[in-house]
Design a protein around this motif. Sequence first.
Motif, PDB file in Angstrom:
ATOM      1  N   ALA A  69       0.647   4.180  -2.805  1.00  0.00           N
ATOM      2  CA  ALA A  69       0.696   5.508  -2.609  1.00  0.00           C
ATOM      3  C   ALA A  69       1.713   6.344  -3.218  1.00  0.00           C
ATOM      4  CB  ALA A  69       0.399   5.601  -1.242  1.00  0.00           C
ATOM      5  N   THR A 105      -2.797  -1.660  -6.734  1.00  0.00           N
ATOM      6  CA  THR A 105      -3.417  -0.676  -5.850  1.00  0.00           C
ATOM      7  C   THR A 105      -2.663   0.622  -6.640  1.00  0.00           C
ATOM      8  OG1 THR A 105      -3.202  -2.205  -4.122  1.00  0.00           O
ATOM      9  CG2 THR A 105      -3.395  -0.017  -3.414  1.00  0.00           C
ATOM     10  N   THR A 120       0.809  -1.398  -0.044  1.00  0.00           N
ATOM     11  CA  THR A 120       0.052   0.022   0.041  1.00  0.00           C
ATOM     12  C   THR A 120       0.729   1.279   0.068  1.00  0.00           C
ATOM     13  OG1 THR A 120      -1.880  -1.320   1.322  1.00  0.00           O
ATOM     14  CG2 THR A 120      -1.797   1.287   1.267  1.00  0.00           C
ATOM     15  N   THR A 124      -5.873   5.910   0.926  1.00  0.00           N
ATOM     16  CA  THR A 124      -4.795   5.091   1.169  1.00  0.00           C
ATOM     17  C   THR A 124      -5.257   4.039   2.430  1.00  0.00           C
ATOM     18  OG1 THR A 124      -3.220   6.671   0.553  1.00  0.00           O
ATOM     19  CG2 THR A 124      -2.298   4.784   1.672  1.00  0.00           C
ATOM     20  N   LEU A 173      -5.474   3.811  -6.653  1.00  0.00           N
ATOM     21  CA  LEU A 173      -5.059   4.937  -5.991  1.00  0.00           C
ATOM     22  C   LEU A 173      -4.671   5.956  -6.925  1.00  0.00           C
ATOM     23  CD1 LEU A 173      -3.054   3.829  -2.806  1.00  0.00           C
ATOM     24  CD2 LEU A 173      -5.580   4.674  -2.930  1.00  0.00           C
ATOM     25  N   TRP A 214      -5.494  -0.031   2.136  1.00  0.00           N
ATOM     26  CA  TRP A 214      -4.756  -1.006   3.195  1.00  0.00           C
ATOM     27  C   TRP A 214      -5.899  -1.943   3.703  1.00  0.00           C
ATOM     28  CZ3 TRP A 214      -2.974   0.100   8.753  1.00  0.00           C
ATOM     29  CH2 TRP A 214      -2.074  -0.812   9.072  1.00  0.00           C
TER      30      TRP A 214
END
Length: 278
Positions: A100, A163, A96, A213, A167, A217
């Motif tokens: 990010a 991810t 994660t 974020t 994101l 997670w």
Amino acid sequence: MSTKMVTKPANEVYRLPPKLFDARCKSCWVTFAILVLIVSSFYSLNLEIASFMSADSMRAMGSFVLELLRPNFEHDFLLKVFKSSFETLAMSALGTILAAIFGLAWAIPASKAYPTDPARWRKLARGVLNGLRAVPELVWAMLLLIALGLGPFAGTVALAFHTTGVLGRLFAECIENSPDEAAYALRVRGASGFIVFWYATFPQVLPQLVSYTLYRWENNIRAAAILGVVGAGGLGQMLAYYMALFQMSETSTILLAMIILVAAVDALSYFSRKRFSR
């Protein structure tokens, strides 16, 4: 005591209720198409509900549940579960964090900061983000296992890839929808694009970025547990191993560890988002 007569206006038009189905009604056709799709889905899946509800199936399911109600709490096995739980937690957290960082790096060219912004790389950047998030984590893990081998490293990178796409798209929307007053004040004074973003746009969107974020997670904790099934380490790998051996006591303990881990991360994420929203 006098009573007043209430009269209807002469020009009032009495309308009949609309028909249940009208050939000119677009929403009616859409609803009809959805119903046809649902019915055809049930027909094409060939669901054997009768055999599922049979006495033999219920008996087998009951025996399976009874075995799961006797978890293994031996000290040595609990140490293995704790180590795998930490591995799953580390996979999700590192994946994660990487997502990010790289998601924000791709979100900047993927967003249009102000109405007259040319955003030359917007389509390309959004195409990359769409490609990353279109491939599920499980597929990324299966592809990366060939290059990186078995273990948590492949699972971590798989989580980071998928991810990043999720994101990055969310971050780009936050940047585009952020208030433009402070950024405009810096632009008219000749500030560079990086200065405008860092001192005007980023502080305004930071709470949203953190919230997204933390939410991802939570999802990555569950995904990391699943990735272990294909050999990416963590609790999922233990679960696949003991289920293949039909050792239900050990499987029950692993499932309890997954539930506790997900609940703990959900609670931590909830309180963190609540604190950042103040």
